[in-house]
Design a protein around this motif. Structure first.
Motif, mmCIF file in Angstrom:
data_model
loop_
_atom_site.group_PDB
_atom_site.id
_atom_site.type_symbol
_atom_site.label_atom_id
_atom_site.label_comp_id
_atom_site.label_asym_id
_atom_site.label_seq_id
_atom_site.Cartn_x
_atom_site.Cartn_y
_atom_site.Cartn_z
ATOM 1 N N LEU A 12 8.399 5.296 5.584
ATOM 2 C CA LEU A 12 8.954 5.237 4.059
ATOM 3 C C LEU A 12 8.552 3.997 3.589
ATOM 4 N N THR A 13 8.464 4.090 2.145
ATOM 5 C CA THR A 13 8.126 2.651 1.219
ATOM 6 C C THR A 13 9.637 2.388 0.617
ATOM 7 N N ALA A 14 9.866 1.060 0.850
ATOM 8 C CA ALA A 14 11.051 0.610 0.056
ATOM 9 C C ALA A 14 10.435 -0.236 -1.091
ATOM 10 N N GLY A 15 11.357 -0.145 -2.291
ATOM 11 C CA GLY A 15 11.014 -1.065 -3.408
ATOM 12 C C GLY A 15 11.839 -2.068 -3.186
ATOM 13 N N PRO A 16 11.737 -3.223 -4.294
ATOM 14 C CA PRO A 16 12.546 -4.307 -3.920
ATOM 15 C C PRO A 16 14.023 -3.906 -4.403
ATOM 16 N N VAL A 17 15.040 -4.999 -4.096
ATOM 17 C CA VAL A 17 16.404 -4.580 -4.494
ATOM 18 C C VAL A 17 16.782 -4.870 -5.762
ATOM 19 N N ALA B 49 12.501 1.063 -13.341
ATOM 20 C CA ALA B 49 13.791 0.583 -12.881
ATOM 21 C C ALA B 49 13.759 -0.882 -12.729
ATOM 22 N N ARG B 50 12.882 -1.502 -12.418
ATOM 23 C CA ARG B 50 12.850 -3.073 -12.316
ATOM 24 C C ARG B 50 12.958 -3.482 -13.777
ATOM 25 N N ASP B 51 12.207 -3.099 -14.644
ATOM 26 C CA ASP B 51 12.096 -3.372 -16.138
ATOM 27 C C ASP B 51 13.725 -3.149 -16.659
ATOM 28 N N TYR B 52 14.162 -2.146 -16.107
ATOM 29 C CA TYR B 52 15.568 -1.638 -16.918
ATOM 30 C C TYR B 52 16.455 -2.882 -16.348
#
Length: 345
Positions: A161-166, A330-333
């Motif tokens: 699994l790859t997890a993005g940042p919080v 998602a990060r930009d939002y």
């Protein structure tokens, strides 16, 4: 075993009905085309073409083989073309999983931002249940999942699994019946929670997945739950399900009540219904007090407990430009909206 190149030569001869034109189209020699057809005929045990100095025509067996092979071969080519398009281009369908009403709205707003950047994208939503964990990813139901650290602790994620940042954090609250003594409190200490019946996500052993890599220590398992329900470090008291009253941290069950392991639930609606009926309590992220509000449920802030941390996760093997584009959106939002769970004005 028939090789792919042999199938291509046979189909090309079937389309052209001419060995010379077929060789030119395939950029091989006429002798190669002739030898390949002869090899296939030996494998089949019958002639596939009737050949004279003037014409090439199918035999009955050759025509049947051509009609059977052509659509199957085209389907294989189309499948590879779609895979290449998904891997190289930011277009196509992305299936995104979420848990809860507020996170659904967040996913919708991120999807809208993604479509303004890449009009060829389509995002399809999939609501997960508490008991799903990461199973929808592994079962190819969704491509990306927005999940919190209590449902899938990052420290115990499997390596595939790859997890993005919080993306954002939320303070924990305890959902209790409006008639519960805690409903009148300004806050509850995390150490008190073990005195009350804590609801339990319904385990699904047939869909259980590991939350640790082989050879690595797993997170602390939630008693009575499937392996995926591991508790993040420091949050053990949020899910205190002691086997007997002697193990309660504050000296036993409250007077007049039988504390212990609460009822099981599988969805947000089931959880709220059980809490409203006084069947137990359960820790929830703070957005639940707005999006899941109902007259028979109260939400009390929890002191001393770690925050809920939300992030996107996906299968490493399924990583592509579309997945990464959604994660970037998602990060930009979040960067543009201090409270990403509140609809913009």
């Amino acid at each position: 075993m028939v090789e792919r190149r042999e199938i291509e030569i046979f189909l090309t001869v079937g389309e052209e009905l001419h060995f010379g034109r077929s060789a030119e189209r395939l950029r091989v020699s006429v002798a190669m085309v002739s030898k390949t057809v002869q090899k296939l005929e030996r494998s089949v045990g019958a002639a596939l073409f009737e050949r004279t100095s003037r014409r090439v025509a199918f035999t009955a067996i050759g025509r049947r083989l051509f009609e059977d092979l052509r659509p199957a071969h085209q389907a294989v080519l189309d499948a590879f073309a779609r895979a290449v398009a998904a891997g190289r281009g930011v277009d196509g369908v992305l299936r995104v999983g979420f848990l809860g009403t507020a996170t659904a709205e967040f996913v919708v707003r991120v999807a809208e931002l993604l479509r303004t950047r890449h009009p060829g994208c389509e995002v399809r939503l999939h609501e997960s249940r508490f008991t799903d964990g990461t199973a929808p990813l592994r079962e190819d139901v969704i491509d990306v999942l927005l999940i919190d650290n209590f449902a899938a602790p990052v420290s115990t994620q499997a390596p595939e699994l790859t997890a993005g940042p919080v993306l954002f954090r939320e303070a924990p609250m305890l959902a209790v019946s409006a008639r519960h003594p805690l409903a009148r409190r300004a806050a509850v200490d995390v150490a008190e929670i073990g005195r009350y019946e804590v609801l339990r996500p319904r385990a699904s052993p047939d869909r259980a997945v590991r939350t640790s890599a082989p050879g690595q220590p797993a997170g602390k398992a939630v008693p009575g739950q499937a392996a995926r329900w591991a508790v993040p470090e420091g949050a053990e008291q949020l899910f205190a399900w002691p086997e007997d009253a002697s193990s309660y941290p504050l000296g036993g069950a409250p007077a007049g009540g039988a504390a212990g392991r609460g009822a099981e639930f599988g969805s947000v609606q089931e959880m709220c219904a059980l809490i409203g009926a006084g069947r137990g309590v359960y820790p929830v992220p703070s957005h639940a007090s707005v999006y899941d509000a109902r007259p028979d449920v109260a939400f009390v802030p929890i002191k001393g407990a770690p925050a809920y941390e939300w992030r996107l996760i996906w299968l490493s093997a399924a990583d592509n430009t579309l997945v990464r584009a959604f994660a970037e959106a998602a990060r930009d939002y979040v960067a543009a909206h201090p409270d990403p769970l509140t609809a913009p004005a």
